[in-house]
Design a protein around this motif. Structure first.
Motif, PDB file in Angstrom:
ATOM      1  N   ASN A  83       0.857  -1.179   0.000  1.00  0.00           N
ATOM      2  CA  ASN A  83       0.000   0.000   0.000  1.00  0.00           C
ATOM      3  C   ASN A  83       0.899   1.236   0.000  1.00  0.00           C
ATOM      4  O   ASN A  83       1.193   1.816   1.047  1.00  0.00           O
ATOM      5  N   ILE A  84       1.314   1.624  -1.179  1.00  0.00           N
ATOM      6  CA  ILE A  84       2.222   2.759  -1.340  1.00  0.00           C
ATOM      7  C   ILE A  84       1.524   4.059  -0.968  1.00  0.00           C
ATOM      8  O   ILE A  84       2.139   4.956  -0.393  1.00  0.00           O
ATOM      9  N   ALA A  85       0.228   4.166  -1.259  1.00  0.00           N
ATOM     10  CA  ALA A  85      -0.515   5.395  -0.947  1.00  0.00           C
ATOM     11  C   ALA A  85      -0.547   5.652   0.555  1.00  0.00           C
ATOM     12  O   ALA A  85      -0.380   6.791   0.994  1.00  0.00           O
ATOM     13  N   LEU A  86      -0.758   4.603   1.333  1.00  0.00           N
ATOM     14  CA  LEU A  86      -0.790   4.757   2.787  1.00  0.00           C
ATOM     15  C   LEU A  86       0.574   5.207   3.312  1.00  0.00           C
ATOM     16  O   LEU A  86       0.667   6.141   4.090  1.00  0.00           O
ATOM     17  N   ARG A  87       1.626   4.556   2.862  1.00  0.00           N
ATOM     18  CA  ARG A  87       2.969   4.911   3.317  1.00  0.00           C
ATOM     19  C   ARG A  87       3.307   6.358   2.944  1.00  0.00           C
ATOM     20  O   ARG A  87       3.790   7.132   3.758  1.00  0.00           O
ATOM     21  N   LYS A  88       3.024   6.721   1.695  1.00  0.00           N
ATOM     22  CA  LYS A  88       3.329   8.071   1.219  1.00  0.00           C
ATOM     23  C   LYS A  88       2.566   9.125   2.024  1.00  0.00           C
ATOM     24  O   LYS A  88       3.136  10.132   2.434  1.00  0.00           O
TER      25      LYS A  88
END
Length: 87
Positions: free
Chosen positions: A10-15
């Motif tokens: 989940n790249i969106a959450l991390r970003k």
């Protein structure tokens, strides 16, 4: 069939978390968790948070739930017990 692990992350959450200046531990504590493991698991795509937690994360990070998780949240933990029952 082989699925690349990075495709599940989940790249969106991390970003969004990093943009807000929060560590995994910071976010976990804001959500009432003792450690960062749940946040790490969500970011790595191993599990998805319950809907109520996903909504709280979206409020903390200032991002839409759909942007952060799409339709991949657990709704099984959101079922409310009928009032007046002890079951």
């Amino acid at each position: 069939m082989y699925i690349e692990v990075s495709a599940l992350k989940n790249i969106a959450l991390r970003k969004a978390r990093v943009e807000k200046g929060l560590t995994q531990e910071d976010l976990a504590k804001l959500l009432g968790y003792k450690g960062r493991q749940s946040v790490a698991n969500w970011e790595n795509g191993y599990i998805q948070p319950p809907l109520r937690v996903a909504i709280r994360i979206s409020e903390i990070l200032g991002k839409d739930v759909n942007f952060l998780f799409g339709y991949k949240v657990q709704d099984s933990h959101t079922m409310l017990k009928p009032t007046g029952t002890d079951k």
